[in-house]
Design a protein around this motif. Structure first.
Motif, short mmCIF file in Angstrom:
data_model
loop_
_atom_site.label_atom_id
_atom_site.label_comp_id
_atom_site.label_asym_id
_atom_site.label_seq_id
_atom_site.Cartn_x
_atom_site.Cartn_y
_atom_site.Cartn_z
N PHE A 39 -23.41 6.21 15.38
CA PHE A 39 -22.05 5.68 15.37
C PHE A 39 -21.49 5.56 16.79
N HIS A 40 -21.85 6.51 17.64
CA HIS A 40 -21.43 6.41 19.04
C HIS A 40 -22.09 5.20 19.71
N ARG A 41 -23.35 4.95 19.36
CA ARG A 41 -24.02 3.77 19.93
C ARG A 41 -23.37 2.48 19.45
N TRP A 42 -22.99 2.43 18.18
CA TRP A 42 -22.28 1.26 17.68
C TRP A 42 -20.92 1.10 18.34
N ALA A 43 -20.21 2.21 18.53
CA ALA A 43 -18.90 2.13 19.19
C ALA A 43 -19.05 1.60 20.60
N GLY A 65 -17.52 9.51 7.31
CA GLY A 65 -16.55 9.55 8.40
C GLY A 65 -17.11 9.60 9.80
N GLY A 66 -18.43 9.44 9.97
CA GLY A 66 -19.00 9.50 11.31
C GLY A 66 -18.46 8.41 12.22
N SER A 67 -18.29 7.21 11.70
CA SER A 67 -17.78 6.11 12.53
C SER A 67 -16.35 6.36 12.97
N LEU A 68 -15.57 7.04 12.14
CA LEU A 68 -14.18 7.33 12.49
C LEU A 68 -14.11 8.21 13.74
N LEU A 69 -14.96 9.21 13.79
CA LEU A 69 -14.99 10.09 14.96
C LEU A 69 -15.46 9.32 16.19
N ARG A 233 -30.56 -8.27 19.51
CA ARG A 233 -30.96 -7.11 20.29
C ARG A 233 -31.04 -7.48 21.76
N THR A 234 -30.77 -6.51 22.60
CA THR A 234 -30.92 -6.68 24.04
C THR A 234 -31.99 -5.73 24.53
N ASP A 235 -32.20 -5.71 25.85
CA ASP A 235 -33.18 -4.78 26.43
C ASP A 235 -32.58 -3.40 26.69
N ASP A 236 -31.31 -3.23 26.34
CA ASP A 236 -30.65 -1.94 26.52
C ASP A 236 -31.23 -0.94 25.52
N PRO A 237 -31.80 0.18 25.98
CA PRO A 237 -32.39 1.15 25.05
C PRO A 237 -31.37 1.76 24.10
N GLY A 238 -30.09 1.66 24.45
CA GLY A 238 -29.06 2.20 23.57
C GLY A 238 -28.55 1.21 22.55
N ASP A 239 -29.13 0.03 22.50
CA ASP A 239 -28.72 -1.01 21.55
C ASP A 239 -28.93 -0.50 20.13
N PRO A 240 -27.87 -0.51 19.29
CA PRO A 240 -28.01 0.05 17.94
C PRO A 240 -28.55 -0.92 16.91
N LEU A 241 -28.72 -2.20 17.26
CA LEU A 241 -29.23 -3.16 16.29
C LEU A 241 -30.64 -2.79 15.85
N PRO A 242 -30.96 -3.03 14.57
CA PRO A 242 -32.30 -2.66 14.06
C PRO A 242 -33.41 -3.36 14.84
N VAL A 243 -34.52 -2.66 15.03
CA VAL A 243 -35.68 -3.21 15.74
C VAL A 243 -36.43 -4.14 14.80
N ASP A 244 -36.75 -5.35 15.29
CA ASP A 244 -37.50 -6.31 14.50
C ASP A 244 -38.68 -6.82 15.31
#
Length: 274
Positions: A39-43, A65-69, A233-244
């Motif tokens: 959730f932090h990566r998505w934020a 509630g993880g996304s809320l935090l 997806r980008t080359d950012d290792p923190g990218d939260p999008l699913p790997v395809d």
């Protein structure tokens, strides 16, 4: 940073999962409820699309509630979560009870949001639209509360991908939902199945109400006068999008290919035109 697992929340999770210790996905469920890193990566990802500092954020289908935090930690001024499942809503409330500027609303599936028109800067809908009774009505209500310049993030399983992602069963996304539920319900009666396989087949019924595709999302955007952007997806290792598969991702980046790319999940944003 806010404590993601206060005692009251852990007690609520343990109560919810009581008696399921032998279930095939028990450990995955525990991780889903308690993990907050994703959730932090998505934020962080969404902050790059629309700054979160001082924003009003809505998590539609906030679960535990993880996304809320995560959005609160990222600097949002007001974070609201909506949940239709009473037990999930209880978990979320117990998790954010001591966090200022965070609220949880428990609503019926098609209830009107208790939020004024054009007041929310960012709306998150993660793996929700495939479960709603009416996808157009659902998205129309999110559009109602979206402020000009705000965005709706929608992430949902892609029906072109042949595996039902909630349960790991091959086949259902390619079939009409009612037919898939009937077929796999009958398969669950076959002798010789493992207990895990039998349980998965039985749990398929009612798991989804919509089979979502890029075509369907595009049609919804046009009907509701929303501008849709496909996320990649980008080359950012923190990218939260699913790997395809890189080939599927490359196809997704083309005008026509995005409608047929066999990616596991679809991730798009919608923005109000007016």
């Amino acid at each position: 940073m806010t404590d993601p697992t206060p005692p009251a929340f852990l007690e609520a999770v343990q109560s919810y999962l009581a008696g399921r210790e032998a279930q095939f996905n028990y450990e995955a469920l525990v991780h889903t409820f308690t993990d907050i890193e994703r959730f932090h990566r998505w934020a962080g990802y969404m902050d790059r699309l629309r700054p979160l500092d001082g924003a009003r954020v809505l998590s539609s289908g906030c679960g535990a509630g993880g996304s809320l935090l995560a959005y609160s930690d990222a600097g949002a001024a007001l974070v609201e979560g909506v949940e239709v499942d009473a037990q999930f809503a209880h978990m979320a409330r117990s998790r954010v009870a001591d966090v200022e500027g965070v609220e949880v609303h428990e609503l019926a599936p098609e209830a009107r949001l208790p939020i004024p028109d054009r007041s929310v800067d960012l709306i998150e809908s993660m793996d929700v639209i495939e479960h709603v009774p009416d996808d157009e009505r659902y998205l129309r209500e999110l559009r109602r509360v979206l402020a000009p310049g705000g965005i709706i993030l929608v992430v949902t399983p892609n029906r072109i991908w042949p595996v039902e992602q909630h349960l790991g069963i091959a086949g259902p996304p390619w079939l009409p939902i009612g037919l898939a539920d009937t077929i796999f319900g009958l398969l669950a009666l076959l002798p010789g199945l493992s207990a895990d396989r039998r349980q998965k087949y039985r749990e398929l019924r009612g798991m989804r109400t919509q089979n979502m595709s890029m075509w369907r999302l595009r049609r919804l955007a046009k009907r509701l006068d929303l501008h849709m952007t496909v996320l990649h997806r980008t080359d950012d290792p923190g990218d939260p999008l699913p790997v395809d598969d890189p080939r599927a991702e490359q196809l997704l980046r083309t005008w026509w290919g995005k409608y047929v790319a066999p990616v596991k999940s679809l991730a798009v944003t919608f923005e109000r035109r007016s």
